[in-house]
Design a protein around this motif. Structure first.
Motif, mmCIF file in Angstrom:
data_model
loop_
_atom_site.group_PDB
_atom_site.id
_atom_site.type_symbol
_atom_site.label_atom_id
_atom_site.label_comp_id
_atom_site.label_asym_id
_atom_site.label_seq_id
_atom_site.Cartn_x
_atom_site.Cartn_y
_atom_site.Cartn_z
ATOM 1 N N LEU A 88 -11.767 0.747 -9.590
ATOM 2 C CA LEU A 88 -12.020 1.693 -8.505
ATOM 3 C C LEU A 88 -13.308 1.389 -7.746
ATOM 4 N N PHE B 147 -2.979 8.836 -9.757
ATOM 5 C CA PHE B 147 -2.704 9.170 -8.361
ATOM 6 C C PHE B 147 -1.209 9.414 -8.229
ATOM 7 N N ARG C 187 0.855 -1.189 0.000
ATOM 8 C CA ARG C 187 0.000 0.000 0.000
ATOM 9 C C ARG C 187 0.890 1.238 0.000
ATOM 10 N N ALA D 8 -0.355 -0.760 -9.723
ATOM 11 C CA ALA D 8 -1.548 -0.319 -8.998
ATOM 12 C C ALA D 8 -2.753 -1.110 -9.470
ATOM 13 N N VAL E 78 -4.886 3.798 -12.224
ATOM 14 C CA VAL E 78 -5.850 2.764 -11.865
ATOM 15 C C VAL E 78 -7.044 2.890 -12.795
ATOM 16 N N CYS F 10 -5.644 9.247 -0.310
ATOM 17 C CA CYS F 10 -6.129 7.864 -0.224
ATOM 18 C C CYS F 10 -4.926 6.917 -0.309
ATOM 19 N N GLU F 11 -5.198 5.622 -0.388
ATOM 20 C CA GLU F 11 -4.141 4.620 -0.510
ATOM 21 C C GLU F 11 -4.325 3.844 -1.791
ATOM 22 N N VAL F 12 -3.232 3.633 -2.524
ATOM 23 C CA VAL F 12 -3.293 2.790 -3.708
ATOM 24 C C VAL F 12 -2.756 1.413 -3.298
ATOM 25 N N SER G 227 -5.935 -1.159 -7.249
ATOM 26 C CA SER G 227 -7.150 -0.548 -6.716
ATOM 27 C C SER G 227 -6.794 0.586 -5.758
ATOM 28 N N VAL G 228 -7.835 1.249 -5.272
ATOM 29 C CA VAL G 228 -7.659 2.378 -4.362
ATOM 30 C C VAL G 228 -8.539 2.183 -3.140
ATOM 31 N N TYR H 17 -5.206 11.927 -5.215
ATOM 32 C CA TYR H 17 -5.794 11.853 -6.545
ATOM 33 C C TYR H 17 -5.398 13.087 -7.332
#
Length: 185
Positions: A97, A82, A67, A119, A92, A110-112, A121-122, A72
């Motif tokens: 998403l 991102f 992670r 990558a 992504v 946020c976290e990717v 998802s987020v 964004y």
């Protein structure tokens, strides 16, 4: 290694050399038969899903996902971009998403989630604050039952149910896991 009965929704395992996410896991122990786990998987990369039944003690190779904290930046058709603190960019696809699309705003932290440095998802913060861009005014006497809700739109165009006292311009707190109103901010 994890056994089939230890797997939960959201775990990532390797099956036939392909990383797959557990979407559904149902444990079943009946009479004389051995315990089984019925599972539904979705491919981590690419498209496709599968459903299988495994013995409760079948072993699976657990996959570790990395992670990275990001913000964004922008939409570059067909992917969302991102950026981390070191100005590395992660793309992504919209299909990966999911519900996060309803809440994304430029500059949002946020976290990717990374698999093999790619990558996939987020993950958003559990709660976010958004401003109501439009909602109908409350109608007096429309409170015959205890909790009455009305639709309200936020800047992304996503519609959420809010209590009658919320008006256009109010800032509200939203639970990103369920998509529900939590409180006024």
């Amino acid at each position: 290694m994890k056994t089939a009965q230890e797997l939960r929704v959201g775990n990532v395992v390797m099956i036939d050399g392909t990383a797959q996410v557990v979407v559904k896991a149902e444990y079943n122990k009946s009479g004389r038969n051995s315990a089984v786990v019925k599972m539904k998987f979705k491919k981590l990369q690419g498209v496709g899903s599968s459903e299988s039944v495994y013995k409760a003690d079948d072993k699976f190779e657990d996959v570790r996902l990395d992670r990275q904290d990001v913000t964004y930046s922008y939409f570059a058709d067909p992917a969302y971009v991102f950026m981390d603190a070191d100005f590395n960019q992660y793309e992504v696809d919209a299909e990966n998403l999911g519900d996060a699309l309803h809440y994304l705003e430029e500059g949002m932290a946020c976290e990717v989630v990374l698999f093999n440095e790619q990558a996939i998802s987020v993950e958003l913060p559990t709660t976010i604050v958004r401003e109501i861009t439009y909602t109908e005014p409350a109608v007096k006497g429309d409170t015959s039952s205890g909790k009455v809700l009305k639709p309200a739109k936020i800047a992304t165009g996503f519609e959420i149910s809010v209590p009658l006292f919320c008006t256009t311009g109010d800032k509200i707190e939203i639970d990103t896991r369920t998509g529900e109103y939590r409180s006024r901010a």
